[in-house]
Design a protein around this motif. Structure first.
Motif, PDB file in Angstrom:
ATOM      1  N   ILE A  70       0.841  -1.207   0.000  1.00 22.01           N
ATOM      2  CA  ILE A  70       0.000   0.000   0.000  1.00 22.01           C
ATOM      3  C   ILE A  70       0.875   1.256   0.000  1.00 22.01           C
ATOM      4  N   LEU A  71       1.879   1.277   0.866  1.00 22.88           N
ATOM      5  CA  LEU A  71       2.755   2.451   0.955  1.00 22.88           C
ATOM      6  C   LEU A  71       3.548   2.653  -0.334  1.00 22.88           C
ATOM      7  N   ARG A  72       3.912   1.549  -0.982  1.00 20.53           N
ATOM      8  CA  ARG A  72       4.691   1.634  -2.222  1.00 20.53           C
ATOM      9  C   ARG A  72       3.847   2.226  -3.354  1.00 20.53           C
ATOM     10  N   THR A  73       2.588   1.830  -3.435  1.00 20.41           N
ATOM     11  CA  THR A  73       1.750   2.270  -4.555  1.00 20.41           C
ATOM     12  C   THR A  73       0.973   3.557  -4.277  1.00 20.41           C
ATOM     13  N   ASP A  74       0.510   3.733  -3.040  1.00 23.86           N
ATOM     14  CA  ASP A  74      -0.367   4.877  -2.741  1.00 23.86           C
ATOM     15  C   ASP A  74       0.141   5.788  -1.630  1.00 23.86           C
ATOM     16  N   GLY A  75       1.193   5.380  -0.950  1.00 23.69           N
ATOM     17  CA  GLY A  75       1.663   6.186   0.169  1.00 23.69           C
ATOM     18  C   GLY A  75       0.700   6.106   1.354  1.00 23.69           C
ATOM     19  N   ILE A  76       0.852   7.025   2.297  1.00 23.43           N
ATOM     20  CA  ILE A  76       0.001   7.047   3.498  1.00 23.43           C
ATOM     21  C   ILE A  76      -1.496   7.135   3.161  1.00 23.43           C
ATOM     22  N   PRO A  77      -1.906   7.944   2.144  1.00 23.67           N
ATOM     23  CA  PRO A  77      -3.339   8.016   1.823  1.00 23.67           C
ATOM     24  C   PRO A  77      -3.962   6.652   1.508  1.00 23.67           C
TER      25      PRO A  77
END
Length: 320
Positions: A70-77
């Motif tokens: 998730i963090l790799r593709t979208d970051g915190i959001p």
């Protein structure tokens, strides 16, 4: 959380009854307080949901790999996908839940009082009935929010469709299945959350009393009014025990419900088919997908929620 006038006096002073609350202040302050708790714990729900809907060939098979993805593709959001939808529906649902919980609990204590059961048993029964009733009432609001938010949580993941927002999800679901599409998994939600809520509140109510007795309160050993810090510690421990108990018992139903709710419009498996697929992929442990995050979520949420809830009640208590 007890409505009986025959309670042990020292325990009674650790609790605040529904009749003693300023309701307007309770609802307004409570909305803000629970929004804050939801912000803190929402990412755990996203991770749990992704684990539960992952296919057999998905590389992300544990909570840490899901978080990294998730963090790799979208970051915190990415950890807050669907959050706006959840908050919009959570406030009215929480108000409905808490009102039903407290009013039912007060009535249930009066019903079980004549049976002369032990105090932990009375607390377990009355709190369990109240928790189940409140959950059934709140599902009318929670289920559509669940359906929309979970589709947002998994969009673009493991073959799931993408959406432009919560309204887009709702519009497409209604176009495809009508209003009933927003209540997909309603029966399983009631079967999951109502027993879960019953187990949670029963465990919380009874464990508190067992802990107080263990500490000597209500037994004649130590009948002094407990300190505020001791009350908070006992309530936090009760919340932790309740969350852990409920998560272990209800995770299989939650996994099935989540899978049913996020399936695309063209794929409509039955609950039985979902169970068979999970077992064929992972054996019986497939039904416990997401147990780690759910265990953590329910324990952390339970402890945080009950401390916030008890603090809210102290804050909103009417002056005697």
């Amino acid at each position: 959380m007890d409505a009986s006038n025959s309670r042990v006096q020292t325990l009674g002073q650790t609790e605040i009854d529904w009749e003693k609350l300023d309701k307007t202040k309770f609802y307004v302050v409570g909305a803000g307080l629970f929004t804050g708790v939801t912000v803190a714990l929402y990412p755990v729900s996203v991770v749990k949901t992704r684990l539960q809907v992952a296919t057999k060939d998905t590389a992300e098979r544990n909570a840490f790999s899901v978080i990294r993805g998730i963090l790799r593709t979208d970051g915190i959001p990415g950890l807050y996908r669907g959050f706006g939808t959840v908050i919009t529906g959570a406030i009215p649902a929480r108000i409905l839940f808490l009102t039903a919980l407290e009013t039912t609990k007060a009535a249930a204590f009066k019903i079980v009082e004549p049976f002369k059961l032990s105090e932990p048993a009375q607390a377990a029964i009355a709190n369990g009935i109240a928790g189940m009733t409140a959950s059934m009432c709140a599902q009318a609001v929670f289920v559509p929010i669940d359906v929309v938010s979970q589709k947002l949580m998994v969009q673009g993941y493991s073959g799931h469709a993408k959406y432009s927002g919560g309204l887009d999800v709702a519009r497409k679901v209604i176009q495809s299945d009508g209003i009933r599409g927003l209540y997909r998994g309603f029966g399983l939600s009631v079967m999951t959350y109502s027993p879960s809520s019953a187990v949670w509140w029963a465990s919380y109510g009874s464990s508190q009393r067992v802990i107080w007795r263990f500490l000597g309160h209500g037994t004649g050993i130590d009948d002094a009014v407990p300190s505020q810090s001791k009350i908070v510690l006992v309530q936090a421990t009760g919340g932790l025990i309740a969350g852990a108990t409920a998560s272990c018992i209800t995770t299989p139903l939650d996994t099935i419900k989540t899978r049913l709710q996020v399936m695309g419009h063209d794929r409509r498996p039955s609950a039985t088919q979902v169970v068979k697929k999970l077992i064929s992929e992972d054996g019986w442990k497939g039904l416990y997908r997401g147990l780690g995050p759910r265990f953590f979520s329910m324990s952390a949420w339970g402890t945080s929620m009950i401390l916030a809830y008890e603090y809210l009640k102290r804050l909103c208590a009417k002056d005697e």
